[in-house]
Design an enzyme around this catalytic site. Structure first.
Site, PDB file in Angstrom:
ATOM      1  N   THR A   1      -1.550   2.897  11.917  1.00 48.61           N
ATOM      2  CA  THR A   1      -0.661   2.029  12.694  1.00 48.61           C
ATOM      3  C   THR A   1      -0.672   2.426  14.172  1.00 48.61           C
ATOM      4  O   THR A   1      -0.819   1.576  15.053  1.00 48.61           O
ATOM      5  CB  THR A   1       0.765   2.097  12.121  1.00 48.61           C
ATOM      6  OG1 THR A   1       0.728   1.651  10.759  1.00 48.61           O
ATOM      7  CG2 THR A   1       1.721   1.221  12.913  1.00 48.61           C
TER       8      THR A   1
ATOM      9  N   CYS B   1       3.494  -2.740   2.455  1.00 50.74           N
ATOM     10  CA  CYS B   1       4.656  -2.913   3.330  1.00 50.74           C
ATOM     11  C   CYS B   1       5.379  -4.228   3.056  1.00 50.74           C
ATOM     12  O   CYS B   1       6.551  -4.356   3.352  1.00 50.74           O
ATOM     13  CB  CYS B   1       4.239  -2.846   4.788  1.00 50.74           C
ATOM     14  SG  CYS B   1       2.496  -2.660   5.057  1.00 50.74           S
TER      15      CYS B   1
HETATM   16  C1  LIG Z   1      -2.817   1.274   5.542  1.00 46.96           C
HETATM   17  C2  LIG Z   1      -3.419   0.462   6.614  1.00 46.96           C
HETATM   18  C3  LIG Z   1      -3.028   0.611   7.953  1.00 46.96           C
HETATM   19  C4  LIG Z   1      -1.890   1.518   8.362  1.00 46.96           C
HETATM   20  O1  LIG Z   1      -2.225   2.869   8.320  1.00 46.96           O
HETATM   21  P1  LIG Z   1      -1.037   3.955   8.301  1.00 46.96           P
HETATM   22  O2  LIG Z   1      -1.738   5.247   8.412  1.00 46.96           O
HETATM   23  O3  LIG Z   1      -0.335   3.767   6.994  1.00 46.96           O
HETATM   24  O4  LIG Z   1      -0.171   3.684   9.467  1.00 46.96           O
HETATM   25  C5  LIG Z   1      -3.672  -0.114   8.913  1.00 46.96           C
HETATM   26  N1  LIG Z   1      -4.651  -0.974   8.594  1.00 46.96           N
HETATM   27  C6  LIG Z   1      -5.054  -1.156   7.325  1.00 46.96           C
HETATM   28  C7  LIG Z   1      -6.150  -2.114   7.034  1.00 46.96           C
HETATM   29  C8  LIG Z   1      -4.447  -0.452   6.289  1.00 46.96           C
HETATM   30  O5  LIG Z   1      -4.827  -0.672   5.032  1.00 46.96           O
END
Ligand SMILES: *Cc1c(COP(=O)(O)O)cnc(C)c1O
Length: 389
Positions: free
Chosen positions: A73, A325
């Site tokens: 993120t 989420c």
């Molecule tokens: C899980 C995910 C994220 C977010 O990553 P985090 O480390 O959980 O913040 C971003 N992009 C994709 C495609 C994801 O699957």
């Protein structure tokens, strides 16, 4: 009850090797890597080793093109905001309608700040066309952001073609490779990528760790300012234990990824084929010719996905209805909606995502309980029954 985890696109278990690699940095090796003394030198070396492993996994030319972050993120936020900020807060972004919320919500916030965004629509298999991306590019386009592999349906995007188009136009290309990493070959040089987002916890590393690849010469403003760590671009004392663990996860993904991807794809194919054989009215969502190895997103027509998920959970099997989420919220998946799937398919969709630790016995167990569970859930939701003729 033996529990079975089939939700690896939401997060993955840490591998024992990763936990072992991390352990000393939670204990005796506690030095601040920015300190000059031996405590600091010890953790600095560990961090730089992790950086080299991350660089090797994505084919980066230089280790110092890797910047550690708190996860996918943050990396997505930084890539987009950092580029727009370096362009004095103005310009146009080309992205897709099926990106992760980390990209979509950031684009929406930037829109409120005056940036213009074009959201390219995918086809019914969840794939965007490189030509559509090319058409969306304008003279004021600063960056194109297209994910490598989709988290919900697993569709792999034509990143190499898009990279070539961006290169031709002299535009930055960002890709969220969180789901693709360790599963398909990711080479930033070959794909023409300028910025790449990654996270540790989707590749059997720890949560709260990630990195952003920034190609040399890319104009990018810092997102987090302070003491000037990470070449003055990402401040804050480094998460040493997390970085070391993610580095080990990257090393393992590099050496074992290709073989494990084959095994996982074989398991996924068996799961999918047998479900389609034993359960009526099932549709496969996504592009089976361009798909991440572990992902199977299936539409059980006439069933309510959430209800089915809960039934499987009672049997000890963990799956998802889409992005983690958005689970718990009644909103249907933005990815499936962008693919223009009929409402009944969207509502009855489940995502099975396989990975480290899954075995054929897990598939056997799923196949034991799923057909009956689908039947029961379909009976419970007669108003959703297929009306197709
Ligand atoms: C899980 C995910 C994220 C977010 O990553 P985090 O480390 O959980 O913040 C971003 N992009 C994709 C495609 C994801 O699957």
């Amino acid at each position: 009850m033996k529990t079975i985890y089939m939700d690896h696109n939401a997060t993955t278990p840490m591998r024992p090797e990763v936990v072992s690699a991390m352990q000393p940095y939670l204990g005796e090796k506690f030095g601040n890597p920015n300190s000059i003394h031996r405590y600091g030198r010890e953790t600095r070396i560990a961090i730089e080793n992790a950086r080299d492993n991350a660089a090797a996994l994505i084919g980066a030319a230089e280790g110092d093109e890797i910047f550690f972050t708190s996860g996918g993120t943050e990396s997505d936020n930084w890539a987009l905001r950092g580029v727009i900020s370096a362009a004095r807060g103005r310009g146009h972004i080309v992205t897709t309608a099926i990106e992760h919320e980390a990209v979509l919500a950031t684009c929406q916030t930037l829109e409120a700040e005056g940036v213009e965004v074009t959201y390219v629509k995918p086809n019914r298999q969840g794939r965007v066309s490189a030509e559509d991306v090319a058409t969306a590019i304008r003279p004021d386009t600063k960056i194109v952001s297209v994910m490598w592999g989709n988290n919900e349906v697993g569709t792999v995007q034509p990143v190499h073609e898009i990279g070539a188009i961006c290169r031709e136009h002299g535009i930055l290309f960002h890709t969220d490779a969180v789901q693709a990493l360790g599963k398909v070959e990711v080479d930033v040089e070959r794909a023409g990528v300028s910025l790449l987002s990654a996270t540790g916890h989707k590749i059997n590393g720890p949560k709260g760790t990630g990195f952003l690849y920034v190609k040399k010469g890319t104009e990018l403003d810092p997102f987090i300012t302070g003491g000037g760590q990470e070449q003055k671009l990402r401040s804050g004392t480094e998460n040493v234990a997390g970085i070391v663990a993610m580095g080990e996860a990257c090393r393992l993904a590099k050496t074992e990824g290709p073989q494990s991807a084959k095994n996982i794809a074989a398991m996924r194919d068996r799961l999918e084929n047998e479900i389609c054989e034993h359960v009526p009215d099932v549709l496969v969502n996504g592009d089976t010719a361009h798909r991440l190895p572990g992902t199977s997103n299936l539409g059980f027509i006439g069933a309510e996905g959430e209800t089915l998920l809960i039934r499987l959970d009672l049997e000890g099997i963990a799956v998802s209805t889409g992005a983690a989420c958005s689970s718990g919220s009644p909103e249907p998946s933005h990815v499936l909606l962008a693919m223009d799937l009929p409402q009944e398919t969207v509502q009855g969709s489940l995502r099975f995502s396989l990975g480290y630790g899954n075995s054929d016995a897990d598939i056997d167990r799923l196949l034991e309980v799923l057909p009956e569970a689908v039947g029961k859930v379909r009976e419970m939701a007669p108003r959703l029954k297929s009306t197709k003729t």
